[in-house]
Design a protein around this motif. Structure first.
Motif, PDB file in Angstrom:
ATOM      1  N   ASN A  90     -14.624   7.659  -9.671  1.00  0.00           N
ATOM      2  CA  ASN A  90     -13.515   7.266  -8.803  1.00  0.00           C
ATOM      3  C   ASN A  90     -14.030   6.468  -7.619  1.00  0.00           C
ATOM      4  O   ASN A  90     -15.218   6.219  -7.507  1.00  0.00           O
ATOM      5  CB  ASN A  90     -12.775   8.514  -8.297  1.00  0.00           C
ATOM      6  CG  ASN A  90     -12.040   9.234  -9.391  1.00  0.00           C
ATOM      7  OD1 ASN A  90     -11.206   8.656 -10.057  1.00  0.00           O
ATOM      8  ND2 ASN A  90     -12.352  10.514  -9.593  1.00  0.00           N
ATOM      9  N   ALA A  91     -13.106   6.137  -6.762  1.00  0.00           N
ATOM     10  CA  ALA A  91     -13.446   5.479  -5.502  1.00  0.00           C
ATOM     11  C   ALA A  91     -12.816   6.274  -4.371  1.00  0.00           C
ATOM     12  O   ALA A  91     -11.722   6.820  -4.515  1.00  0.00           O
ATOM     13  CB  ALA A  91     -12.935   4.049  -5.487  1.00  0.00           C
ATOM     14  N   SER A  92     -13.499   6.328  -3.252  1.00  0.00           N
ATOM     15  CA  SER A  92     -12.968   6.939  -2.044  1.00  0.00           C
ATOM     16  C   SER A  92     -12.616   5.804  -1.092  1.00  0.00           C
ATOM     17  O   SER A  92     -13.467   4.982  -0.756  1.00  0.00           O
ATOM     18  CB  SER A  92     -14.017   7.851  -1.405  1.00  0.00           C
ATOM     19  OG  SER A  92     -13.588   8.246  -0.116  1.00  0.00           O
ATOM     20  N   ILE A  93     -11.349   5.756  -0.691  1.00  0.00           N
ATOM     21  CA  ILE A  93     -10.871   4.735   0.243  1.00  0.00           C
ATOM     22  C   ILE A  93     -10.465   5.444   1.531  1.00  0.00           C
ATOM     23  O   ILE A  93      -9.630   6.346   1.509  1.00  0.00           O
ATOM     24  CB  ILE A  93      -9.647   3.977  -0.314  1.00  0.00           C
ATOM     25  CG1 ILE A  93      -9.822   3.559  -1.766  1.00  0.00           C
ATOM     26  CG2 ILE A  93      -9.261   2.823   0.602  1.00  0.00           C
ATOM     27  CD1 ILE A  93     -10.786   2.466  -2.035  1.00  0.00           C
ATOM     28  N   LEU A  94     -11.051   5.047   2.639  1.00  0.00           N
ATOM     29  CA  LEU A  94     -10.731   5.638   3.934  1.00  0.00           C
ATOM     30  C   LEU A  94     -10.040   4.590   4.793  1.00  0.00           C
ATOM     31  O   LEU A  94     -10.550   3.477   4.962  1.00  0.00           O
ATOM     32  CB  LEU A  94     -12.000   6.133   4.632  1.00  0.00           C
ATOM     33  CG  LEU A  94     -11.801   6.806   5.990  1.00  0.00           C
ATOM     34  CD1 LEU A  94     -10.991   8.095   5.849  1.00  0.00           C
ATOM     35  CD2 LEU A  94     -13.151   7.096   6.641  1.00  0.00           C
ATOM     36  N   LEU A  95      -8.869   4.960   5.303  1.00  0.00           N
ATOM     37  CA  LEU A  95      -8.084   4.065   6.155  1.00  0.00           C
ATOM     38  C   LEU A  95      -7.821   4.761   7.487  1.00  0.00           C
ATOM     39  O   LEU A  95      -7.750   5.991   7.541  1.00  0.00           O
ATOM     40  CB  LEU A  95      -6.733   3.753   5.501  1.00  0.00           C
ATOM     41  CG  LEU A  95      -6.777   3.213   4.090  1.00  0.00           C
ATOM     42  CD1 LEU A  95      -5.902   4.045   3.187  1.00  0.00           C
ATOM     43  CD2 LEU A  95      -6.327   1.794   4.064  1.00  0.00           C
ATOM     44  N   THR A  96      -7.655   3.972   8.517  1.00  0.00           N
ATOM     45  CA  THR A  96      -7.244   4.503   9.809  1.00  0.00           C
ATOM     46  C   THR A  96      -6.048   3.690  10.277  1.00  0.00           C
ATOM     47  O   THR A  96      -5.981   2.482  10.033  1.00  0.00           O
ATOM     48  CB  THR A  96      -8.394   4.461  10.843  1.00  0.00           C
ATOM     49  OG1 THR A  96      -7.952   5.092  12.044  1.00  0.00           O
ATOM     50  CG2 THR A  96      -8.838   3.067  11.154  1.00  0.00           C
ATOM     51  N   GLY A  97      -5.091   4.354  10.889  1.00  0.00           N
ATOM     52  CA  GLY A  97      -3.915   3.612  11.309  1.00  0.00           C
ATOM     53  C   GLY A  97      -2.935   4.430  12.113  1.00  0.00           C
ATOM     54  O   GLY A  97      -3.234   5.533  12.558  1.00  0.00           O
ATOM     55  N   LYS A  98      -1.758   3.842  12.244  1.00  0.00           N
ATOM     56  CA  LYS A  98      -0.689   4.458  13.038  1.00  0.00           C
ATOM     57  C   LYS A  98       0.594   4.520  12.220  1.00  0.00           C
ATOM     58  O   LYS A  98       0.865   3.643  11.398  1.00  0.00           O
ATOM     59  CB  LYS A  98      -0.427   3.647  14.299  1.00  0.00           C
ATOM     60  CG  LYS A  98      -1.605   3.585  15.235  1.00  0.00           C
ATOM     61  CD  LYS A  98      -1.261   2.751  16.447  1.00  0.00           C
ATOM     62  CE  LYS A  98      -2.431   2.470  17.328  1.00  0.00           C
ATOM     63  NZ  LYS A  98      -3.160   3.533  17.865  1.00  0.00           N
ATOM     64  N   LEU A  99       1.363   5.551  12.471  1.00  0.00           N
ATOM     65  CA  LEU A  99       2.665   5.723  11.858  1.00  0.00           C
ATOM     66  C   LEU A  99       3.589   4.603  12.327  1.00  0.00           C
ATOM     67  O   LEU A  99       3.574   4.244  13.504  1.00  0.00           O
ATOM     68  CB  LEU A  99       3.223   7.087  12.274  1.00  0.00           C
ATOM     69  CG  LEU A  99       4.452   7.625  11.588  1.00  0.00           C
ATOM     70  CD1 LEU A  99       4.226   7.769  10.088  1.00  0.00           C
ATOM     71  CD2 LEU A  99       4.808   8.983  12.184  1.00  0.00           C
ATOM     72  N   THR A 100       4.336   4.025  11.398  1.00  0.00           N
ATOM     73  CA  THR A 100       5.271   2.965  11.761  1.00  0.00           C
ATOM     74  C   THR A 100       6.675   3.355  11.355  1.00  0.00           C
ATOM     75  O   THR A 100       6.866   4.244  10.533  1.00  0.00           O
ATOM     76  CB  THR A 100       4.929   1.630  11.070  1.00  0.00           C
ATOM     77  OG1 THR A 100       5.098   1.793   9.668  1.00  0.00           O
ATOM     78  CG2 THR A 100       3.529   1.180  11.384  1.00  0.00           C
ATOM     79  N   LYS A 101       7.622   2.679  11.901  1.00  0.00           N
ATOM     80  CA  LYS A 101       9.008   2.878  11.501  1.00  0.00           C
ATOM     81  C   LYS A 101       9.252   2.062  10.241  1.00  0.00           C
ATOM     82  O   LYS A 101       8.938   0.874  10.204  1.00  0.00           O
ATOM     83  CB  LYS A 101       9.968   2.384  12.595  1.00  0.00           C
ATOM     84  CG  LYS A 101       9.879   3.160  13.867  1.00  0.00           C
ATOM     85  CD  LYS A 101      10.812   4.316  13.825  1.00  0.00           C
ATOM     86  CE  LYS A 101      10.822   4.993  15.186  1.00  0.00           C
ATOM     87  NZ  LYS A 101      11.372   6.290  15.155  1.00  0.00           N
ATOM     88  N   PRO A 102       9.799   2.675   9.193  1.00  0.00           N
ATOM     89  CA  PRO A 102      10.116   1.898   7.991  1.00  0.00           C
ATOM     90  C   PRO A 102      11.218   0.887   8.283  1.00  0.00           C
ATOM     91  O   PRO A 102      12.030   1.091   9.179  1.00  0.00           O
ATOM     92  CB  PRO A 102      10.580   2.946   6.987  1.00  0.00           C
ATOM     93  CG  PRO A 102      10.919   4.151   7.786  1.00  0.00           C
ATOM     94  CD  PRO A 102      10.158   4.068   9.081  1.00  0.00           C
ATOM     95  N   LYS A 103      11.215  -0.218   7.508  1.00  0.00           N
ATOM     96  CA  LYS A 103      12.233  -1.255   7.701  1.00  0.00           C
ATOM     97  C   LYS A 103      13.630  -0.715   7.434  1.00  0.00           C
ATOM     98  O   LYS A 103      14.576  -1.074   8.087  1.00  0.00           O
ATOM     99  CB  LYS A 103      11.942  -2.456   6.801  1.00  0.00           C
ATOM    100  CG  LYS A 103      10.707  -3.208   7.233  1.00  0.00           C
ATOM    101  CD  LYS A 103      10.444  -4.377   6.344  1.00  0.00           C
ATOM    102  CE  LYS A 103       9.140  -5.046   6.746  1.00  0.00           C
ATOM    103  NZ  LYS A 103       8.745  -6.091   5.853  1.00  0.00           N
TER     104      LYS A 103
END
Length: 144
Positions: A90-103
């Protein structure tokens, strides 16, 4: 910090959502003053190119995830890819971010979808009640 189980993930790709088939995943609310979240997904190698381009070009990626239970509303995050590790299977994907309001929110999308399918009256109400609980994917995801 609070850690939650990742149930599903979709990647926003122009006007469509790409289902990311997961082996496992988690999401962490760092509870810092910036509202930072970490998302880690273990997935098939075939999804690496979707994330590699964003990583190489320092692009932001919008992901939509369901946390803890399938019945929960999807949450959209504006993220950057931190790390891609190719493991044996498999692959491990690490993301960092912020919660957004859906459209737009899920009930509106669901109602529009059901109206487009020709449901009316009591049949529309019945289908809406059923699908608001079971939460089927109403956008046609791209198959990879």
């Amino acid at each position: 910090m609070k850690t939650f189980k990742l149930i599903s993930m979709q990647l926003a790709d122009e006007d469509a959502l790409v289902d990311i088939e997961m082996e496992d995943g988690l999401i962490i609310n760092k509870e810092d003053d910036k509202g930072t979240w970490l998302v880690e997904v273990f997935t098939n190698h075939k999804y690496i190119p979707y994330f590699q381009d964003a990583c190489d070009n320092d692009k932001e990626v919008i992901v939509q995830v369901v946390i803890t239970k399938r019945e929960n509303d999807p949450a959209a995050f504006l993220t950057k890819v931190c790390c891609i590790k190719k493991l044996q299977n498999n692959a491990s994907i690490l993301l960092t971010g912020k919660l957004t309001k859906p459209k737009s929110d899920y009930p509106e999308k669901l109602l529009e979808y059901l109206l487009d399918k020709g449901y009316k009256g009591d049949e529309l109400l019945s289908e809406f009640k059923d699908k608001i609980i079971t939460r089927p994917k109403i956008l046609q995801p791209k198959k990879v």
